[in-house]
Design a protein around this motif. Structure first.
Motif, PDB file in Angstrom:
ATOM      1  N   GLN A 135       0.837  -1.197   0.000  1.00  0.00           N
ATOM      2  CA  GLN A 135       0.000   0.000   0.000  1.00  0.00           C
ATOM      3  C   GLN A 135       0.875   1.251   0.000  1.00  0.00           C
ATOM      4  N   HIS A 136       1.902   1.244   0.831  1.00  0.00           N
ATOM      5  CA  HIS A 136       2.767   2.427   0.871  1.00  0.00           C
ATOM      6  C   HIS A 136       3.608   2.554  -0.391  1.00  0.00           C
ATOM      7  N   LEU A 137       3.934   1.420  -1.016  1.00  0.00           N
ATOM      8  CA  LEU A 137       4.640   1.495  -2.287  1.00  0.00           C
ATOM      9  C   LEU A 137       3.765   2.225  -3.316  1.00  0.00           C
ATOM     10  N   GLY A 138       2.472   1.944  -3.278  1.00  0.00           N
ATOM     11  CA  GLY A 138       1.533   2.605  -4.181  1.00  0.00           C
ATOM     12  C   GLY A 138       1.322   4.068  -3.820  1.00  0.00           C
ATOM     13  N   LEU A 139       1.196   4.347  -2.510  1.00  0.00           N
ATOM     14  CA  LEU A 139       0.855   5.700  -2.059  1.00  0.00           C
ATOM     15  C   LEU A 139       2.036   6.665  -2.114  1.00  0.00           C
ATOM     16  N   HIS A 140       3.216   6.143  -1.884  1.00  0.00           N
ATOM     17  CA  HIS A 140       4.387   7.004  -1.675  1.00  0.00           C
ATOM     18  C   HIS A 140       5.347   6.941  -2.858  1.00  0.00           C
ATOM     19  N   HIS A 141       5.321   5.843  -3.589  1.00  0.00           N
ATOM     20  CA  HIS A 141       6.257   5.693  -4.695  1.00  0.00           C
ATOM     21  C   HIS A 141       5.551   5.672  -6.046  1.00  0.00           C
ATOM     22  N   LEU A 142       4.925   4.531  -6.354  1.00  0.00           N
ATOM     23  CA  LEU A 142       4.471   4.306  -7.724  1.00  0.00           C
ATOM     24  C   LEU A 142       3.353   5.262  -8.166  1.00  0.00           C
ATOM     25  N   GLY A 143       2.338   5.450  -7.316  1.00  0.00           N
ATOM     26  CA  GLY A 143       1.219   6.313  -7.690  1.00  0.00           C
ATOM     27  C   GLY A 143       1.658   7.744  -7.960  1.00  0.00           C
TER      28      GLY A 143
END
Lengths: 199, 278
Positions: free
Chosen positions: B73-81
């Motif tokens: 989730q944090h990879l999506g929220l903080h990095h990829l998204g």
């Protein structure tokens, strides 16, 4: 340089706000959840088949624990340990403590089965059961969950559930979170302190 | 896939308004004649949908009760998204989508100054990487992580801070500046910052992945979404923090390098000031 100072001040403010947001009870061995978690509230069925709510045990220290009777390890060990902690209290104090064992496996844990199970762990243990949606609601209220594993060839399936014990005081306010492997003496000490508070 | 998968465990009106509002603005911008190109429009959509999906669907439920899902989730929220959104550089399209009356009315000067001050305070070459890595380390401090998972308000604070910092950081890193004007910070500085943020993330992620102790027992205390060995959960979570997160630095550097290349090519073809004078 001004920019740097300003940003450091901003971060410091953020951290300070956070630190005060999670102020904790002093003097307990266990983790305090005062202010972190909502007061005790549920509407389920007891192991005697009656409607049960938090008000039934108002005035007593309540230890809320999620589990299931087919649980191979954590539940019996934890209930046994809690039993030992309570047995270590003076007799008149034991009456002031209740363990609320909530079964999150309503499919296998009938009222009768639950009753037989909690009976084994002593008079202070109350078994609670309910339909899955009610259990989900209660679990979500205490930021916990449970899940079912795939059945093996004998039909047995594992249930993942919280291993924490949520401690509520007589008024129903959330106070402490015991971990199932906390030392017995520490848990007993904390219970004594909560009981002393109530007088 | 049942429709219930689309329902979040905790509905956030702010996140809903932001997501749908931004989509609406973008769509209006396209209708008003903005032409970002297919690649950038796609990148915008993917970034926005990804951030929404990890925060406001059933994914969020699993993120609360599985460590590795929380790391995803944090990879999506903080990095990829935020990376995809910044790659799309949607500012011009979004501005074109604003109602004409709003566009004509500039922000009050004090508000604009305050906004600019806050932005520069957070997004400068010193603080931006500190904040980017610091927030990851901060929320992965076991005792703080424990509280954040027990208390819904802290949980929101954690996810919002990650999402906002991600947006700030990647937009800062990929900023192209106004047409013809130089970006606010040089390409070299931004490349350096992207290099600097990788090693701490590798250290944080590998320490979690390679630890043989259960560092985050909140998932045992609160119960897992399905039965999974705590150590396996922790190892996968550590790997997610370690490898894809650090790889984003390399991808980010490629994006900045491409910007630099385009910038120097433009600079070479544009008649120089001295030439015009002569």
């Amino acid at each position: 340089m001004r920019q740097l100072k300003a940003s450091l001040a901003f971060i410091a403010m953020l951290l300070l706000g956070l630190a005060t947001a999670c102020s904790r009870d002093e003097g307990f061995h266990a983790k305090s959840i005062a202010g972190l978690m909502p007061p005790l509230e549920f509407s389920l069925t007891s192991d005697e088949g009656n409607a049960a709510s938090a008000q039934d045990t108002t005035g007593k220290i309540r230890l809320l624990f999620f589990g299931y009777t087919s649980c191979p390890d954590i539940c019996p060990v934890t209930l046994g340990r809690l039993g030992a902690v309570i047995q270590g209290l003076p007799e008149e104090r034991r009456e002031q403590v209740r363990v609320l064992f909530v079964s999150v496996d309503p499919q296998r844990d009938s009222v009768a089965k639950l009753h037989a199970y909690v009976d084994y762990f002593g008079d202070q243990v109350i078994g609670l059961r309910g339909p899955e949606p009610a259990l989900r609601k209660l679990a979500q209220r205490y930021r916990t969950t449970f899940g079912y594993g795939a059945p093996d060839e004998t039909g047995f399936y594992e249930v993942s559930h919280s291993s924490g014990i949520y401690v509520f005081d007589g008024s129903g306010a959330a106070r402490l979170l015991f971990r199932s492997d906390d030392p017995l003496a520490a848990m007993q000490d904390d219970l004594r302190q909560l009981l002393d508070e109530a007088g | 896939m049942p429709i219930s998968w689309l329902l979040p465990p905790h509905f956030s009106p702010t996140a809903q308004i932001l997501f749908w509002g931004t989509l609406l603005l973008y769509w209006r911008g396209l209708r008003a004649g903005a032409r970002p190109g297919f690649g950038r429009a796609l990148s915008f959509m993917l970034g926005a949908v990804l951030m929404y999906a990890v925060a406001q669907t059933r994914f969020d439920y699993y993120s609360q009760y599985m460590f590795f899902m929380h790391r995803l989730q944090h990879l999506g929220l903080h990095h990829l998204g935020p990376f995809l959104l910044a790659l799309a550089q949607p500012q011009a399209v979004l501005a074109a989508g604003l109602p004409a009356a709003w566009r004509a009315r500039p922000l009050p000067a004090p508000l604009k100054r305050a906004g600019r001050w806050l932005y520069l305070a957070l997004q400068n070459p010193l603080v931006a990487p500190l904040l980017f890595v610091g927030l990851i380390a901060f929320w992965l401090t076991p005792s703080l992580h424990f509280d954040a998972m027990l208390n819904l308000d802290l949980y929101w604070l954690m996810n919002w801070s990650m999402a906002l910092d991600g947006l700030l950081f990647w937009f800062w890193a990929f900023e192209r500046g106004r047409n013809g004007a130089a970006p606010r910070f040089g390409y070299g500085v931004r490349l350096l910052v992207l290099v600097l943020i990788a090693p701490p993330q590798i250290v944080i992620g590998s320490r979690i992945a390679l630890s043989d102790q259960e560092l985050f027992d909140v998932y045992a205390v609160c119960g897992r979404a399905w039965p999974l060995s705590p150590i396996v959960d922790q190892q996968i979570g550590g790997l997610v923090t370690w490898i894809p997160a650090a790889m984003m630095s390399v991808l980010g550097m490629l994006v900045v390098l491409a910007g630099l290349l385009r910038h120097s090519r433009n600079a070479a073809t544009r008649p120089r000031y001295t030439e015009i004078v002569q």
